[in-house]
Scaffold this motif. Structure first.
Motif, PDB file in Angstrom:
ATOM      1  N   GLN A 122       1.103  -0.972   0.014  1.00  0.00           N
ATOM      2  CA  GLN A 122       0.160   0.163   0.029  1.00  0.00           C
ATOM      3  C   GLN A 122       0.855   1.266  -0.002  1.00  0.00           C
ATOM      4  O   GLN A 122       0.678   2.109  -0.729  1.00  0.00           O
ATOM      5  N   ARG A 123       1.879   1.318   0.702  1.00  0.00           N
ATOM      6  CA  ARG A 123       2.850   2.389   0.860  1.00  0.00           C
ATOM      7  C   ARG A 123       3.611   2.717  -0.566  1.00  0.00           C
ATOM      8  O   ARG A 123       3.969   3.817  -0.677  1.00  0.00           O
ATOM      9  N   GLN A 124       3.804   1.685  -1.258  1.00  0.00           N
ATOM     10  CA  GLN A 124       4.568   1.757  -2.382  1.00  0.00           C
ATOM     11  C   GLN A 124       3.538   2.040  -3.736  1.00  0.00           C
ATOM     12  O   GLN A 124       3.937   1.985  -4.701  1.00  0.00           O
ATOM     13  N   ARG A 125       1.958   2.075  -3.315  1.00  0.00           N
ATOM     14  CA  ARG A 125       1.208   2.210  -4.295  1.00  0.00           C
ATOM     15  C   ARG A 125       1.135   1.117  -5.227  1.00  0.00           C
ATOM     16  O   ARG A 125       1.259   1.695  -6.510  1.00  0.00           O
ATOM     17  N   ALA A 126       1.093   0.068  -4.980  1.00  0.00           N
ATOM     18  CA  ALA A 126       1.398  -1.073  -5.865  1.00  0.00           C
ATOM     19  C   ALA A 126       0.011  -0.939  -6.727  1.00  0.00           C
ATOM     20  O   ALA A 126      -1.037  -0.647  -6.515  1.00  0.00           O
ATOM     21  N   ALA A 127       0.453  -1.323  -8.135  1.00  0.00           N
ATOM     22  CA  ALA A 127      -0.576  -1.528  -9.249  1.00  0.00           C
ATOM     23  C   ALA A 127      -1.470  -2.321  -8.985  1.00  0.00           C
ATOM     24  O   ALA A 127      -2.736  -2.217  -9.272  1.00  0.00           O
ATOM     25  N   ALA A 128      -1.054  -3.717  -8.704  1.00  0.00           N
ATOM     26  CA  ALA A 128      -1.812  -4.746  -8.393  1.00  0.00           C
ATOM     27  C   ALA A 128      -1.285  -5.546  -6.915  1.00  0.00           C
ATOM     28  O   ALA A 128      -0.198  -5.620  -6.997  1.00  0.00           O
ATOM     29  N   VAL A 129      -2.271  -6.514  -6.649  1.00  0.00           N
ATOM     30  CA  VAL A 129      -1.669  -7.366  -5.450  1.00  0.00           C
ATOM     31  C   VAL A 129      -2.540  -8.734  -5.869  1.00  0.00           C
ATOM     32  O   VAL A 129      -3.908  -8.828  -6.125  1.00  0.00           O
ATOM     33  N   VAL A 130      -1.676  -9.806  -5.589  1.00  0.00           N
ATOM     34  CA  VAL A 130      -2.411 -11.212  -6.111  1.00  0.00           C
ATOM     35  C   VAL A 130      -2.002 -11.939  -4.898  1.00  0.00           C
ATOM     36  O   VAL A 130      -0.862 -12.064  -4.415  1.00  0.00           O
ATOM     37  N   LEU A 131      -3.194 -12.681  -4.026  1.00  0.00           N
ATOM     38  CA  LEU A 131      -2.835 -13.195  -2.935  1.00  0.00           C
ATOM     39  C   LEU A 131      -3.041 -14.870  -3.476  1.00  0.00           C
ATOM     40  O   LEU A 131      -4.230 -15.137  -3.976  1.00  0.00           O
ATOM     41  N   THR A 132      -2.205 -15.699  -3.005  1.00  0.00           N
ATOM     42  CA  THR A 132      -2.438 -16.859  -3.583  1.00  0.00           C
ATOM     43  C   THR A 132      -2.553 -17.865  -2.084  1.00  0.00           C
ATOM     44  O   THR A 132      -1.990 -17.625  -1.436  1.00  0.00           O
ATOM     45  N   GLY A 133      -3.168 -19.160  -2.416  1.00  0.00           N
ATOM     46  CA  GLY A 133      -3.332 -19.917  -1.625  1.00  0.00           C
ATOM     47  C   GLY A 133      -4.531 -19.893  -0.632  1.00  0.00           C
ATOM     48  O   GLY A 133      -4.842 -18.829  -0.547  1.00  0.00           O
TER      49      GLY A 133
END
Length: 367
Positions: A122-133
């Motif tokens: 969030q602090r890096q202002r990620a373009a996307a996040v994928v949570l696996t498992g």
């Protein structure tokens, strides 16, 4: 309301310049002061702007992929496939033609570490996040995760779940790709029952994980339908709770756990004719334990796994298992994260599981 650097400074009782020094790490700051500033950052959920700080709503070229254990092929295959889609040519909107930098975040199965990574992204202002498992079976953690994902989405981050159950009433998630763990577990046990097995041991994963619960539920559904696990105190071969107490052993998703749990199963029930393992890696450990007792696979004890990891077909004998399309699911998650593919109807897609019958299972002796 957006939290500012001045808000953090006021909470930490320091100057804005000191906050900036702590966050940028470009000037020595006393340890006690640094700790106070970082505590204020966490309490206020302050988001540190990255290279795109001049644009308040901008996202970076960073994409986070969260995995429990990158050394586990289950996660490695999905992460690699997602990274291929994320790092490839984009739509021309980015600074280098739309490409993104995919970063693998290894949580080690720690719920706290998972939340920490989400905060950092969030602090890096990620373009996307994928949570696996699978997710942790804990209401507090689920609520905290949901809140973190909502903040990410509000800042423009695309959130995708891959191999994880949907988060109820959470509009932050662009798409959820959920594996049919319950159906796969049921079909695997039905296969063993059809061969004639009745005393079937089960080596389960960690009890707090959703993947563990769903696969075990599918197994128990098949056992219950066969009349082996009852709903009443006098029904079935095992009364309620009796089967789980005697023929289900929990442990980590690793080879050592499979070995130790199978030793325990055979101690509790020497007449077991089949062992179902939580995944293929656990099944390798189970197979070693069975052989170390002088028993043959499948002549004396059948063994089955889950996931159809690449080595399962090369095991001796080849492992009967449930195939999950890990690469395909990971690649699709990557495309969804990048907006290259439209989300499924309702935002949720169930990925089917396929039974792969091989040489490690056979009818019990005497059949």
């Amino acid at each position: 309301m957006t939290v500012t650097l001045a808000d953090v400074a006021a909470r930490a009782r320091v100057s804005p310049a000191t906050v900036s020094r702590v966050l940028n790490g470009n000037y020595p700051v006393a340890a006690s002061t640094r700790e106070r500033v970082l505590r204020a950052v966490d309490e206020l959920d302050y988001v540190l702007n990255g290279p795109a700080s001049s644009l308040a709503a901008a996202t970076s070229d960073l994409v986070g992929i969260l995995v429990n254990d990158i050394a586990d092929p289950f996660f490695g295959i999905m992460a690699g496939a997602a990274q291929t889609e994320i790092g490839g040519p984009g739509d021309g909107s980015g600074r280098a033609g739309g490409e993104k930098l995919a970063v693998i975040c290894n949580t080690g199965g720690s719920p706290e570490r998972e939340l920490t990574y989400l905060t950092l992204l969030q602090r890096q202002r990620a373009a996307a996040v994928v949570l696996t498992g699978g997710a942790v079976e804990d209401p507090a953690h689920r609520a905290a995760t949901s809140a973190k994902l909502t903040r990410l989405a509000d800042a423009g981050t695309r959130v995708v779940l891959c191999g994880r159950p949907p988060l109820p009433d959470n509009e932050a998630v662009v798409a959820t790709l959920a594996f049919d763990n319950r159906g796969g577990g049921r079909r695997l046990t039905e296969h063993l029952l059809a061969l004639g097995h009745r005393r079937i041991g089960y080596v389960a994963g960690p009890s707090e994980r959703t993947t563990t619960r769903h696969r075990l539920e599918g197994h128990l559904e098949a056992m219950r339908a066969a009349g082996l696990v009852g709903d009443g105190a006098d029904a079935g071969t095992y009364p309620p709770g009796g089967y789980a107490e005697r023929l289900v052993v929990h442990g980590p998703y690793d080879r050592r756990s499979g070995y130790d749990a199978t030793v325990e199963l055979l101690r509790r029930e020497p007449e077991v004719t089949a062992v179902v393992a939580a995944n293929d890696t656990v099944a390798l450990g189970a197979s070693a334990a069975i052989r170390d007792r002088g028993l043959r696979i499948p002549e004396d004890v059948s063994v089955a796994g889950f996931d159809d990891l690449p080595f399962s077909v090369d095991a001796v004998p080849a492992l009967t298992t449930v195939r999950l399309p890990l690469f395909e699911a990971g690649a699709r998650a990557g495309r969804l994260a990048m907006g290259k593919e439209a989300p499924p109807p309702g935002g949720i897609a169930t990925i089917p599981a396929e039974l792969m019958v091989r040489g490690s299972t056979a009818p019990p002796r005497g059949r």
